[in-house]
Design a protein around this motif. Structure first.
Motif, PDB file in Angstrom:
ATOM      1  N   ALA A 230      -3.627   5.570   9.972  1.00 29.07           N
ATOM      2  CA  ALA A 230      -3.996   4.302   9.179  1.00 29.07           C
ATOM      3  C   ALA A 230      -5.320   4.494   8.582  1.00 29.07           C
ATOM      4  O   ALA A 230      -6.153   5.366   9.149  1.00 29.07           O
ATOM      5  CB  ALA A 230      -3.749   3.080   9.886  1.00 29.07           C
ATOM      6  N   PRO A 233      -8.971  -0.839   5.870  1.00 27.63           N
ATOM      7  CA  PRO A 233      -8.993  -1.451   4.433  1.00 27.63           C
ATOM      8  C   PRO A 233     -10.082  -1.398   3.651  1.00 27.63           C
ATOM      9  O   PRO A 233     -10.231  -1.162   2.322  1.00 27.63           O
ATOM     10  CB  PRO A 233      -8.891  -3.107   4.862  1.00 27.63           C
ATOM     11  CG  PRO A 233      -8.101  -3.150   6.219  1.00 27.63           C
ATOM     12  CD  PRO A 233      -8.661  -1.689   6.806  1.00 27.63           C
ATOM     13  N   ARG A 236      -9.926   1.588   1.245  1.00 29.61           N
ATOM     14  CA  ARG A 236      -8.816   1.854   0.292  1.00 29.61           C
ATOM     15  C   ARG A 236      -9.236   1.554  -1.117  1.00 29.61           C
ATOM     16  O   ARG A 236      -9.367   0.705  -1.721  1.00 29.61           O
ATOM     17  CB  ARG A 236      -7.800   0.792   0.517  1.00 29.61           C
ATOM     18  CG  ARG A 236      -7.279   0.956   1.915  1.00 29.61           C
ATOM     19  CD  ARG A 236      -6.367  -0.265   2.055  1.00 29.61           C
ATOM     20  NE  ARG A 236      -5.992  -0.315   3.686  1.00 29.61           N
ATOM     21  CZ  ARG A 236      -5.240  -1.283   4.280  1.00 29.61           C
ATOM     22  NH1 ARG A 236      -5.055  -2.517   3.640  1.00 29.61           N
ATOM     23  NH2 ARG A 236      -4.805  -1.403   5.462  1.00 29.61           N
ATOM     24  N   SER A 243      -4.437  -2.228  -4.147  1.00 29.25           N
ATOM     25  CA  SER A 243      -4.106  -3.525  -3.408  1.00 29.25           C
ATOM     26  C   SER A 243      -2.652  -3.764  -3.309  1.00 29.25           C
ATOM     27  O   SER A 243      -2.279  -4.105  -2.169  1.00 29.25           O
ATOM     28  CB  SER A 243      -4.862  -4.785  -3.865  1.00 29.25           C
ATOM     29  OG  SER A 243      -4.386  -4.919  -5.235  1.00 29.25           O
ATOM     30  N   ASN A 245      -0.170  -1.611  -3.430  1.00 31.89           N
ATOM     31  CA  ASN A 245       0.617  -0.248  -3.169  1.00 31.89           C
ATOM     32  C   ASN A 245       0.382   0.120  -1.580  1.00 31.89           C
ATOM     33  O   ASN A 245      -0.582   0.562  -1.185  1.00 31.89           O
ATOM     34  CB  ASN A 245       0.339   0.957  -3.976  1.00 31.89           C
ATOM     35  CG  ASN A 245       1.416   2.148  -3.882  1.00 31.89           C
ATOM     36  OD1 ASN A 245       1.974   2.171  -2.795  1.00 31.89           O
ATOM     37  ND2 ASN A 245       1.267   3.229  -4.826  1.00 31.89           N
ATOM     38  N   PRO A 246       1.324   0.137  -0.953  1.00 32.50           N
ATOM     39  CA  PRO A 246       1.115   0.505   0.485  1.00 32.50           C
ATOM     40  C   PRO A 246       0.876   1.953   0.710  1.00 32.50           C
ATOM     41  O   PRO A 246       0.419   2.303   1.803  1.00 32.50           O
ATOM     42  CB  PRO A 246       2.473   0.195   1.397  1.00 32.50           C
ATOM     43  CG  PRO A 246       3.448   0.366   0.066  1.00 32.50           C
ATOM     44  CD  PRO A 246       2.666  -0.119  -1.015  1.00 32.50           C
ATOM     45  N   TYR A 247       0.834   2.749  -0.161  1.00 31.23           N
ATOM     46  CA  TYR A 247       0.401   4.157  -0.083  1.00 31.23           C
ATOM     47  C   TYR A 247      -1.027   4.489   0.379  1.00 31.23           C
ATOM     48  O   TYR A 247      -1.314   5.163   1.039  1.00 31.23           O
ATOM     49  CB  TYR A 247       0.735   4.844  -1.353  1.00 31.23           C
ATOM     50  CG  TYR A 247       0.366   6.309  -1.420  1.00 31.23           C
ATOM     51  CD1 TYR A 247       1.050   7.224  -0.832  1.00 31.23           C
ATOM     52  CD2 TYR A 247      -0.848   6.914  -1.733  1.00 31.23           C
ATOM     53  CE1 TYR A 247       0.960   8.536  -0.806  1.00 31.23           C
ATOM     54  CE2 TYR A 247      -1.000   8.310  -1.880  1.00 31.23           C
ATOM     55  CZ  TYR A 247      -0.210   9.064  -1.385  1.00 31.23           C
ATOM     56  OH  TYR A 247      -0.605  10.472  -1.331  1.00 31.23           O
ATOM     57  N   ASN A 248      -1.803   3.155  -0.137  1.00 30.27           N
ATOM     58  CA  ASN A 248      -3.280   3.188  -0.015  1.00 30.27           C
ATOM     59  C   ASN A 248      -3.550   2.653   1.463  1.00 30.27           C
ATOM     60  O   ASN A 248      -4.987   2.565   1.709  1.00 30.27           O
ATOM     61  CB  ASN A 248      -3.936   2.179  -0.780  1.00 30.27           C
ATOM     62  CG  ASN A 248      -3.391   2.893  -2.428  1.00 30.27           C
ATOM     63  OD1 ASN A 248      -3.707   4.004  -2.609  1.00 30.27           O
ATOM     64  ND2 ASN A 248      -2.826   1.908  -3.268  1.00 30.27           N
ATOM     65  N   HIS A 249      -2.657   2.578   2.343  1.00 32.12           N
ATOM     66  CA  HIS A 249      -2.986   2.081   3.700  1.00 32.12           C
ATOM     67  C   HIS A 249      -2.857   3.276   4.563  1.00 32.12           C
ATOM     68  O   HIS A 249      -3.170   3.118   5.939  1.00 32.12           O
ATOM     69  CB  HIS A 249      -1.678   1.054   4.331  1.00 32.12           C
ATOM     70  CG  HIS A 249      -1.905  -0.176   3.666  1.00 32.12           C
ATOM     71  ND1 HIS A 249      -1.345  -1.488   4.052  1.00 32.12           N
ATOM     72  CD2 HIS A 249      -1.950  -0.550   2.215  1.00 32.12           C
ATOM     73  CE1 HIS A 249      -1.575  -2.336   3.381  1.00 32.12           C
ATOM     74  NE2 HIS A 249      -2.075  -2.044   2.227  1.00 32.12           N
ATOM     75  N   GLN A 250      -2.627   4.470   4.238  1.00 37.42           N
ATOM     76  CA  GLN A 250      -2.504   5.604   4.878  1.00 37.42           C
ATOM     77  C   GLN A 250      -3.652   6.720   4.568  1.00 37.42           C
ATOM     78  O   GLN A 250      -4.217   6.798   3.531  1.00 37.42           O
ATOM     79  CB  GLN A 250      -1.295   6.545   5.095  1.00 37.42           C
ATOM     80  CG  GLN A 250      -0.241   5.666   5.567  1.00 37.42           C
ATOM     81  CD  GLN A 250       1.154   6.414   5.677  1.00 37.42           C
ATOM     82  OE1 GLN A 250       1.201   7.421   5.243  1.00 37.42           O
ATOM     83  NE2 GLN A 250       2.157   5.930   6.301  1.00 37.42           N
ATOM     84  N   ARG A 251      -4.169   7.444   5.841  1.00 36.32           N
ATOM     85  CA  ARG A 251      -5.121   8.681   5.504  1.00 36.32           C
ATOM     86  C   ARG A 251      -4.005   9.835   5.408  1.00 36.32           C
ATOM     87  O   ARG A 251      -3.629  10.209   6.480  1.00 36.32           O
ATOM     88  CB  ARG A 251      -6.170   8.889   6.511  1.00 36.32           C
ATOM     89  CG  ARG A 251      -7.193   9.685   6.000  1.00 36.32           C
ATOM     90  CD  ARG A 251      -8.230   9.963   7.205  1.00 36.32           C
ATOM     91  NE  ARG A 251      -9.023   8.542   7.659  1.00 36.32           N
ATOM     92  CZ  ARG A 251      -9.939   8.072   7.217  1.00 36.32           C
ATOM     93  NH1 ARG A 251     -10.536   8.748   6.057  1.00 36.32           N
ATOM     94  NH2 ARG A 251     -10.525   6.902   7.584  1.00 36.32           N
TER      95      ARG A 251
END
Length: 550
Positions: A230, A233, A236, A243, A245-251
């Protein structure tokens, strides 16, 4: 193209094999530059018709976004044939004519190669998906489902949702970092690498001077397909839809940025080195590690010549302290690398709108870009000061915008047609209905309108590019530590015993900066600044370029 023409192209390239270092590269989005047929979509013949404009700016090269055969689900970034022109854009003959015209004007030609993935309509994928044991079965990233039928890991697609798509014929998932119709190639397979190198040679033989390599850090995926961790926040900071796009919730440490990439880039560079004077710029798509990858991929002569990072493409305002922060990090992680700086491109909101810039502020940012060490990419229409177009939902074409509307409106606003003259509703781009609307506020900024106004943005761009071209120190010289003095960016450039002190005021208030040593004003062509008794007076959004007196 005959053998004599090929020989002339290669001979021309060999004249200055270092042309890319400090070059100004003008990006052309072919769908939106010039339509030569009246069907509403730009094409290669249209680009050829308008190359005189690019040459008049003083650019060194053009970069043309993809024009290969494609079903156009992602507007050419989904390639179905690497070695042919999509009929939408014309023919191979049209491309040859473009090369000839560009070279006659002194312009290098770089084309956009999308190597990390293909269209699902590419013959390679059509064969690969037929079975698990055919000759191309391992050309894409395939994986079995988990025991419960879910995807192999937690990787996400940039366009939303899982990065895995189920295929019933193989009863496996395939990886797609972008649209489901854009399956990722398997770079662990050397046959895949060889095929892509052959496609590269095809265009080199036609006379291209280099490549812009799309998503250069996406080539390899982790062979073990490990889950991505993960991303907190507070980290991101993606340039696109951070904000929503869930893609931005991962490293994304396993789905891209793999160490094996350096081996392929060495192979790729070896092919380029067979053609003197050819260069490549790689797009590094990573919000957290972009500068580090830039340093890795451009260090020495085993990678690409330069990389296109995203630090100046972010939504966060580009203040003097922010720029100093970027270069402090650059000096730590990429000091031996070579950057290609840009403020706008076909994927982000135009910087005029992104940072709400006045004409004076736009000129200040261009001046800064041209004074910095590195190469420069300018995006079509930037020289006109075009703002982002407001495209209604019913006119949207970009699948990214359609997916995340209305919080994120997609990329169509920066892709609307170029405006050449104001005499019709389509700005001289086409005689038919354009594929994206031409917004009214762009028409009064057309090329024809600005040609007749000596104070227009277009003429400032020409003066600024001419200044850089006449100053080898700006293209080839070293750069000292960059610092922020309030709202003023300050740094030195040095080359062959000459020193320039550069300062740019990134605010709408006048600034005064004290300098030590003997200097003379060397920036009159860009407006200059007052230097009296060791104090420089900078106008709002003004710049000072001072030459050290020996």
């Amino acid at each position: 193209m005959n053998a004599m023409t090929q020989t002339l192209h290669i001979s021309e390239r060999a004249k200055d094999t270092d042309w890319w270092r400090g070059a100004v590269i003008y990006q052309i989005y072919p769908r939106s530059f010039q339509d030569s047929t009246g069907n509403g979509t730009g094409d290669l013949a249209g680009i050829t018709q308008r190359l005189d404009h690019v040459a008049s700016l003083g650019a060194d090269a053009i970069w043309i976004s993809p024009f290969f055969r494609s079903p156009m689900k992602d507007f050419g970034y989904d390639v179905s044939d690497y070695c042919d022109v999509d009929p939408m854009f014309g023919t191979i003959g049209d491309f040859d004519a473009l090369i000839e015209k560009a070279h006659g004007l002194g312009l290098k030609v770089m084309i956009d190669l999308v190597l990390s993935h293909t269209s699902d309509q590419h013959p390679w994928f059509s064969q690969s998906r037929q079975s698990r044991d055919n000759a191309k079965s391992d050309w894409y990233v395939w994986a079995d489902p988990k025991p419960d039928g879910t995807p192999p890991n937690n990787w996400l697609s940039i366009f939303g949702g899982s990065a895995w798509q189920w295929d019933g014929r193989r009863e496996q998932y395939y990886l797609h970092n972008f649209l489901t119709s854009q399956p990722d190639l398997n770079f662990h397979n050397t046959d895949v690498q060889d095929a892509l190198l052959d496609a590269t040679r095809f265009w080199l033989e036609r006379g291209v001077d280099g490549f812009r390599l799309d998503t250069i850090n996406f080539y390899y995926a982790d062979a073990q397909l490990r889950d991505n961790p993960a991303l907190p926040p507070e980290e991101r900071n993606s340039t696109i839809a951070p904000s929503v796009n869930p893609y931005n919730h991962q490293r994304h440490v396993h789905s891209k940025n793999q160490p094996e990439n350096l081996g392929f880039l060495a192979r790729y560079r070896a092919v380029l080195d067979e053609y003197p004077g050819v260069a490549a710029v790689g797009e590094v798509g990573d919000a957290q590690f972009g500068l580090e990858l830039l340093g890795e991929y451009t260090k020495g002569d085993q990678g690409v010549h330069m990389c296109y990072a995203f630090e100046f493409l972010e939504k966060e305002p580009l203040t003097a302290p922010r720029i100093a922060q970027v270069f402090d990090r650059f000096d730590r992680v990429a000091a031996d690398g070579w950057a290609c700086w840009a403020l706008s491109n076909h994927d982000v909101i135009r910087h005029t709108t992104r940072w709400n810039l006045s004409d004076a502020a736009q000129q200040a940012y261009l001046t800064l870009l041209l004074l910095l060490r590195g190469s420069v990419c300018l995006y079509q229409g930037e020289e006109l000061g075009l703002p982002e177009a407001d495209v209604a939902f019913e006119d949207l074409q970009d699948p990214y915008g359609i997916e995340f509307w209305p919080e994120f409106k997609g990329r169509d606003g920066c892709r609307t047609p170029m405006v050449w003259e104001p005499s019709n509703a389509y700005g001289g781009f086409t005689l038919g209905k354009p594929w994206l609307p031409v917004v009214h506020e762009h028409l009064h900024r057309s090329v024809a309108e600005q040609e007749s106004d000596p104070d227009a943005m277009l003429h400032f761009y020409r003066r600024a590019l001419a200044y850089r071209r006449d100053m080898p120190i700006l293209a080839k010289g070293a750069q000292g530590r960059l610092s922020a003095i309030g709202d003023v960016v300050r740094f030195e450039r040095t080359f062959e015993g000459e020193t320039l002190l550069c300062m740019v005021n990134l605010s709408d208030a006048a600034q005064r900066v004290d300098v030590e040593g003997d200097f003379e004003n060397a920036g009159a062509a860009l407006g200059g600044a007052d230097l009296v008794n060791g104090t420089v007076s900078l106008a709002p959004w003004g710049a000072a370029i001072l030459r050290a007196i020996a």
